[in-house]
Design a protein around this motif. Structure first.
Motif, PDB file in Angstrom:
ATOM      1  N   VAL A  35       1.067  -1.672   0.187  1.00 10.50           N
ATOM      2  CA  VAL A  35      -0.079  -0.004  -0.381  1.00 10.50           C
ATOM      3  C   VAL A  35       1.185   1.371   0.048  1.00 10.50           C
ATOM      4  CG1 VAL A  35      -2.225   1.253   0.998  1.00 10.50           C
ATOM      5  CG2 VAL A  35      -2.151  -1.255   0.768  1.00 10.50           C
ATOM      6  N   ALA A  36       2.062   1.046  -0.070  1.00  6.52           N
ATOM      7  CA  ALA A  36       3.286   2.597   0.295  1.00  6.52           C
ATOM      8  C   ALA A  36       3.289   2.697  -1.047  1.00  6.52           C
ATOM      9  CB  ALA A  36       3.592   2.266   1.453  1.00  6.52           C
ATOM     10  N   GLU A  37       3.520   1.892  -1.569  1.00  6.56           N
ATOM     11  CA  GLU A  37       4.215   1.715  -2.535  1.00  6.56           C
ATOM     12  C   GLU A  37       3.460   2.343  -3.797  1.00  6.56           C
ATOM     13  OE1 GLU A  37       5.619  -2.353  -4.341  1.00  6.56           O
ATOM     14  OE2 GLU A  37       7.274  -2.294  -2.773  1.00  6.56           O
ATOM     15  N   ALA A  38       2.379   1.849  -3.057  1.00  5.57           N
ATOM     16  CA  ALA A  38       0.829   2.517  -4.607  1.00  5.57           C
ATOM     17  C   ALA A  38       0.433   3.501  -3.750  1.00  5.57           C
ATOM     18  CB  ALA A  38      -0.307   1.766  -3.981  1.00  5.57           C
ATOM     19  N   LEU A  39       1.330   4.009  -2.673  1.00  6.25           N
ATOM     20  CA  LEU A  39       0.898   5.474  -2.691  1.00  6.25           C
ATOM     21  C   LEU A  39       1.729   6.272  -2.688  1.00  6.25           C
ATOM     22  CD1 LEU A  39      -1.107   7.760  -0.706  1.00  6.25           C
ATOM     23  CD2 LEU A  39       0.765   6.827   1.220  1.00  6.25           C
ATOM     24  N   ARG A  40       2.663   5.560  -2.572  1.00  2.00           N
ATOM     25  CA  ARG A  40       4.268   6.754  -3.861  1.00  2.00           C
ATOM     26  C   ARG A  40       4.232   6.736  -4.488  1.00  2.00           C
ATOM     27  NH1 ARG A  40       6.618   2.772   0.365  1.00  2.00           N
ATOM     28  NH2 ARG A  40       7.798   4.199   1.908  1.00  2.00           N
ATOM     29  N   ARG A  41       3.319   6.278  -5.624  1.00  2.00           N
ATOM     30  CA  ARG A  41       2.897   6.443  -7.263  1.00  2.00           C
ATOM     31  C   ARG A  41       1.909   6.986  -7.744  1.00  2.00           C
ATOM     32  NH1 ARG A  41       3.489   0.516  -6.701  1.00  2.00           N
ATOM     33  NH2 ARG A  41       1.386   0.730  -7.498  1.00  2.00           N
ATOM     34  N   HIS A  42       1.319   7.643  -6.428  1.00  6.56           N
ATOM     35  CA  HIS A  42      -0.393   7.756  -6.793  1.00  6.56           C
ATOM     36  C   HIS A  42      -1.485   9.140  -5.636  1.00  6.56           C
ATOM     37  CE1 HIS A  42      -1.665   4.216  -9.963  1.00  6.56           C
ATOM     38  NE2 HIS A  42      -1.425   3.653  -9.141  1.00  6.56           N
ATOM     39  N   LEU A  43       0.502   9.362  -5.400  1.00  9.83           N
ATOM     40  CA  LEU A  43       0.377  10.236  -4.096  1.00  9.83           C
ATOM     41  C   LEU A  43      -0.663  11.435  -4.274  1.00  9.83           C
ATOM     42  CD1 LEU A  43       0.557  10.095  -1.133  1.00  9.83           C
ATOM     43  CD2 LEU A  43       2.937  11.790  -1.604  1.00  9.83           C
ATOM     44  N   PRO A  44      -2.050  11.986  -4.302  1.00 11.29           N
ATOM     45  CA  PRO A  44      -2.425  13.195  -5.160  1.00 11.29           C
ATOM     46  C   PRO A  44      -1.442  14.137  -4.255  1.00 11.29           C
ATOM     47  CG  PRO A  44      -3.671  12.352  -3.314  1.00 11.29           C
ATOM     48  CD  PRO A  44      -2.524  11.156  -3.158  1.00 11.29           C
ATOM     49  N   GLY A  45      -2.071  15.302  -4.152  1.00  8.20           N
ATOM     50  CA  GLY A  45      -1.762  16.435  -4.191  1.00  8.20           C
ATOM     51  C   GLY A  45      -2.823  17.634  -2.780  1.00  8.20           C
TER      52      GLY A  45
END
Length: 181
Positions: A35-45
């Motif tokens: 999930v952390a990897e996914a969050l890094r790839r798709h982190l919104p503003g």
């Protein structure tokens, strides 16, 4: 906590990525890592929150529920910290990942002493915009603060239905804290 779980306020690519991870049914540690990897790839503003939400609250940090997965497998929350605001020292009911969207969050990690009478501070982290951290209980005792001069905003993903639980916090610790010399 404010917000609504009736409809998602999260980018679809982020929700889809987290959904894909949780459907793997891996153990908690592997899930929070993915999930952390996914969050890094798709982190919104920070624009994922409204202007009023981004302003925060003068009394305490604010939490906004942005998405709850219909099967209860995860929830996404936005947190807004004005300067000087902090959580109590706490741990969590489940795995989690957090991405900083704006500002800097200061995290203190603690360990419960064997006798249970005190906490030992084991490290501190300075998480800036773009940083992602993750955790798995047990051993996830921490406190988050905004020591900066500006509002800090972060996005938190937890492996639980927060709309039902009301919070990701399992326990608040009100014990003496031992700081290393």
């Amino acid at each position: 906590m404010t917000g609504s779980s009736a409809s998602s306020r999260c980018p679809g690519d982020l929700v889809a990525a987290i959904r894909g991870v949780t459907r793997q049914h891996a153990d908690w540690q592997r899930t929070e890592e993915l999930v952390a990897e996914a969050l890094r790839r798709h982190l919104p503003g920070p624009g994922i929150l409204t202007a009023a939400e981004r302003a925060g609250d003068a009394r305490e940090y604010r939490t906004y529920l942005l998405h709850t997965e219909p099967d209860g497998s995860f929830s996404v929350l936005g947190l807004v910290w004005r300067p000087g605001q902090a959580t109590p020292i706490h741990d969590h009911v489940t795995w989690g990942a957090c991405g900083v969207l704006q500002g800097t969050e200061y995290e203190e990690l603690f360990a419960l002493r064997d006798d249970g009478a005190a906490l030992e501070q084991i490290c501190t982290n300075e998480n800036q915009a773009g940083d992602v951290v993750n955790f798995t209980p047990p051993g996830d005792i921490h406190r988050v603060r905004n020591h900066g001069a500006d509002v800090a905003i972060s996005l938190h993903v937890y492996g639980a239905d927060i709309s039902r639980l009301g919070s990701s916090v399992r326990r608040v610790y009100e014990l003496p804290v031992l700081v290393p010399a």
